[in-house]
Design a protein around this motif. Sequence first.
Motif, PDB file in Angstrom:
ATOM      1  N   GLU A   1      74.042  84.182  16.206  1.00  0.00           N
ATOM      2  CA  GLU A   1      73.482  83.896  14.885  1.00  0.00           C
ATOM      3  C   GLU A   1      73.500  85.180  14.047  1.00  0.00           C
ATOM      4  N   ASN A   2      72.347  85.677  13.593  1.00  0.00           N
ATOM      5  CA  ASN A   2      72.314  86.880  12.748  1.00  0.00           C
ATOM      6  C   ASN A   2      71.941  88.139  13.524  1.00  0.00           C
ATOM      7  N   LYS A   3      72.174  88.117  14.831  1.00  0.00           N
ATOM      8  CA  LYS A   3      71.920  89.300  15.646  1.00  0.00           C
ATOM      9  C   LYS A   3      73.219  89.780  16.273  1.00  0.00           C
TER      10      LYS A   3
ATOM     11  N   ASP B   1      75.716  77.738  24.435  1.00  0.00           N
ATOM     12  CA  ASP B   1      74.383  77.159  24.291  1.00  0.00           C
ATOM     13  C   ASP B   1      73.356  78.222  23.913  1.00  0.00           C
ATOM     14  N   GLY B   2      73.744  79.114  23.009  1.00  0.00           N
ATOM     15  CA  GLY B   2      72.816  80.105  22.485  1.00  0.00           C
ATOM     16  C   GLY B   2      72.559  81.300  23.377  1.00  0.00           C
ATOM     17  N   LYS B   3      73.239  81.387  24.522  1.00  0.00           N
ATOM     18  CA  LYS B   3      73.047  82.518  25.430  1.00  0.00           C
ATOM     19  C   LYS B   3      74.361  83.272  25.614  1.00  0.00           C
ATOM     20  N   VAL B   4      74.256  84.574  25.891  1.00  0.00           N
ATOM     21  CA  VAL B   4      75.437  85.407  26.074  1.00  0.00           C
ATOM     22  C   VAL B   4      75.809  85.444  27.552  1.00  0.00           C
ATOM     23  N   HIS B   5      77.049  85.044  27.851  1.00  0.00           N
ATOM     24  CA  HIS B   5      77.582  85.104  29.210  1.00  0.00           C
ATOM     25  C   HIS B   5      78.529  86.293  29.308  1.00  0.00           C
ATOM     26  N   LEU B   6      78.338  87.133  30.320  1.00  0.00           N
ATOM     27  CA  LEU B   6      79.194  88.290  30.562  1.00  0.00           C
ATOM     28  C   LEU B   6      79.775  88.199  31.964  1.00  0.00           C
TER      29      LEU B   6
END
Length: 329
Positions: free
Chosen positions: A95-97, A146-151
Motif C-alpha cells: 500500500e503506502n509503505k 494477501d497483504g503480507k510480504v513473502h521472502l
Amino acid sequence: MRLTKLFLPLFITCLPYTLSANEEFAPELPEAIQEIYPTVMNKQIWVAGGISTELSESTGKMTEKVHFWSPDYATWQSAPSLPEGRHHTYLIAVENKLFAFGGFVNTQGQWTNSRDVLMLDKGAKAWQKVARLPFALSETVGAVLDGKVHLVGGRSPSNEQNGQWQHSLDKAEHLVFNPNNYEFAKAAPLPFARNSAATVQVNGRWFVLGGRTVGGEPLKDVLEYVPEQDQWLTHPALPKGRAGHAAAAIDNMIYIFGGEHNQTVDSEIFKYDVLKKQWHKVTTWLAPRHGLGAVTLNNQIWLIGGAKAVGLSQTTNELTSAHELLNKR
C-alpha cells in the motif's frame, strides 16, 4: 503534472513532461547503480541503495539515496535516504509503505549482511528500523500476497564471520512478514537453496526464476508458490540458467533480462507464456546488463540500472523502456 502527496514538502518542483502516443521518455538515474530491486508504489518506480565503482570508497562504493519516477516527471525525484548505503536490499511496497529488507552494508571495508527491516511510511521524513530479520539476509526475492510480504532464498553468513563470499550460505527459507505488527512467520521453503534469483507476479501468481548457489552454476528452475496449499509447483525450466537477472510481466507473459556467468553478461531475452507453459526466445540484447531491476508500469516494462560487464565495472544509470527491444522484428 501530477505530484504525489507523498514527501511533497521535500521536493523542488520539477518541470512537467507529457508523453506523446509513441514516445518512451526515460530520464537517466541520478547516479549509476546496480544490485537493486526496484518496486512500484503509487504508479511510480522506486529505487533504494545500490553499488557502483563510481561511488566513494569511504562508503564501500554503496549509496544510501532513494529516488522515484513516473512518466509524469521530467526527472527522478528524491525521497528520504536510507540510514546508510547498502546494496542487494529487497525493496517492496505494501500500500503506502515501503519496506527494505536486509542487504549488504559497509563495515570497515567489507560487505556485511544485515538483519534490518526498514520502513518509509507515507508522509515520513526518515526511514525507521521497525524489525529484525530472523537472520542476516541479502539477495533475497519476494512478493506481496494477501497483504503480507513473502521472502525466499538469498545469502546469509554461514558462521560468526560476515564479510566475504566464502562466509556465505545459500538460503531456502521462506519468511512471511506482517506489515501491520512487523512480525515474521514461516512458510514452505524453496525446494533448493539459492541466491540472486529473479521474481515476478502475474495476475496474483508468484514466480521465482533461476538464481545461483555460492560456488555453483546458475539455476534453470522455475517455481510458483501456491499459498492455498503452501507448496511450490515446478514449471518448464529456463532455456538457460540465470543469476543476477531481472524479470517482469505483461499480461500472461514473463520476460527475462540479463544476468551474469563466467565473465559474460547474458544477452538473450526469453519470454514465458504462463498459460501455455512455453518458453520462447524474443531477441538478443545488444547492450545487456546484470544486477539491473525490471518493473512493469502502465503496461510497459522498464529496465533500471545494472552493469554492462561482469562485476562492478561499467555500471550504468540507464532507465530503458523495453518496448522497442521486445518488439524487434
